[in-house]
Design a protein around this motif. Structure first.
Motif, PDB file in Angstrom:
ATOM      1  N   ALA A   9       0.835  -1.207   0.000  1.00  0.00           N
ATOM      2  CA  ALA A   9       0.000   0.000   0.000  1.00  0.00           C
ATOM      3  C   ALA A   9       0.868   1.254   0.000  1.00  0.00           C
ATOM      4  O   ALA A   9       0.567   2.237  -0.700  1.00  0.00           O
ATOM      5  CB  ALA A   9      -0.927  -0.012   1.217  1.00  0.00           C
ATOM      6  N   ASP A  14      -0.300   5.006  -0.803  1.00  0.00           N
ATOM      7  CA  ASP A  14      -1.424   5.099   0.125  1.00  0.00           C
ATOM      8  C   ASP A  14      -0.958   5.756   1.429  1.00  0.00           C
ATOM      9  O   ASP A  14      -0.283   5.133   2.248  1.00  0.00           O
ATOM     10  CB  ASP A  14      -1.994   3.701   0.394  1.00  0.00           C
ATOM     11  N   GLU A  15      -1.338   7.031   1.615  1.00  0.00           N
ATOM     12  CA  GLU A  15      -0.916   7.775   2.801  1.00  0.00           C
ATOM     13  C   GLU A  15      -1.532   7.216   4.082  1.00  0.00           C
ATOM     14  O   GLU A  15      -0.930   7.318   5.156  1.00  0.00           O
ATOM     15  CB  GLU A  15      -1.260   9.258   2.651  1.00  0.00           C
ATOM     16  N   SER A  16      -2.697   6.619   3.986  1.00  0.00           N
ATOM     17  CA  SER A  16      -3.305   6.045   5.191  1.00  0.00           C
ATOM     18  C   SER A  16      -2.484   4.861   5.701  1.00  0.00           C
ATOM     19  O   SER A  16      -2.434   4.609   6.903  1.00  0.00           O
ATOM     20  CB  SER A  16      -4.753   5.622   4.930  1.00  0.00           C
ATOM     21  N   ALA A  17      -1.798   4.167   4.802  1.00  0.00           N
ATOM     22  CA  ALA A  17      -0.956   3.041   5.219  1.00  0.00           C
ATOM     23  C   ALA A  17       0.243   3.543   6.026  1.00  0.00           C
ATOM     24  O   ALA A  17       0.581   2.962   7.064  1.00  0.00           O
ATOM     25  CB  ALA A  17      -0.490   2.245   4.004  1.00  0.00           C
TER      26      ALA A  17
END
Length: 190
Positions: A9, A14-17
């Motif tokens: 991710a 994916d910054e949330s990862a």
């Protein structure tokens, strides 16, 4: 999410990862950076080491190999490496030649050894020691760093630091005793 999925991710941007990784491991990485830098650096330096580890993961997720261990372990090693680099950089930045420290009035190298009339002889004796031994003595007796901290800052084994400090102290004592015997003999001679 498993480590491999998190890293995939992150590779996909994916910054949330990465935020998930930061939430999960910030305290651990802080404790690692703090353990390395606790007496030599500021809180800001410790924070930067932790941030650098996360930035490194974000920029180089391919460097993590799940076959070799957990992401937690890998991040711990990256953080420790950044902290050691910071410690070495601070040591180089803060190093002061021994003569300058003595000239600046730091006159307590070893308890009981320095009296006003012995300073010049001690300074001359110190200059005869190798530069590394001078730095070790300076760090131990001026900065009051423990051998473990000195070893970490200079990238040396602790036992080597302890042995060099012991031998350097013995050399200084011998030189000072020889000087004092000669000085006392001069004062007693008619």
């Amino acid at each position: 999410m498993r480590d491999e999925e998190i890293v995939r991710a992150i590779q996909a941007g994916d910054e949330s990862a990465i935020r998930r990784v930061m939430d999960r491991y910030s305290k651990l990485l802080w404790s690692i950076a703090s353990a390395v830098l606790h007496r030599t650096a500021s809180v800001q330096d410790m924070e930067e080491c932790v941030a650098d580890a996360f930035i490194y993961l974000w920029q180089h997720p391919e460097k993590y190999d799940p076959q070799r261990g957990a992401l937690k372990s890998w991040l711990s090693i990256v953080t420790r490496s950044h902290a050691l680099d910071r410690c070495r950089a601070l040591a180089r930045q803060n190093s002061v030649p021994l003569d300058e420290a003595l000239a600046a009035g730091h006159s307590c190298l070893m308890d009981g050894l320095l009296r006003q009339e012995n300073r010049d002889r001690l300074r001359a004796a110190l200059r005869t020691l190798p530069e590394l031994d001078q730095e070790l003595l300076f760090r131990r007796y001026f900065w009051e760093q423990k051998p473990k901290e000195i070893a970490l800052a200079l990238g040396m084994p602790v036992k080597q630091v302890e042995n060099r400090l012991y031998r350097s102290r013995q050399k200084l004592k011998e030189m000072m005793n020889d000087e004092n015997r000669g000085y006392q003999h001069e004062r007693l001679s008619p």
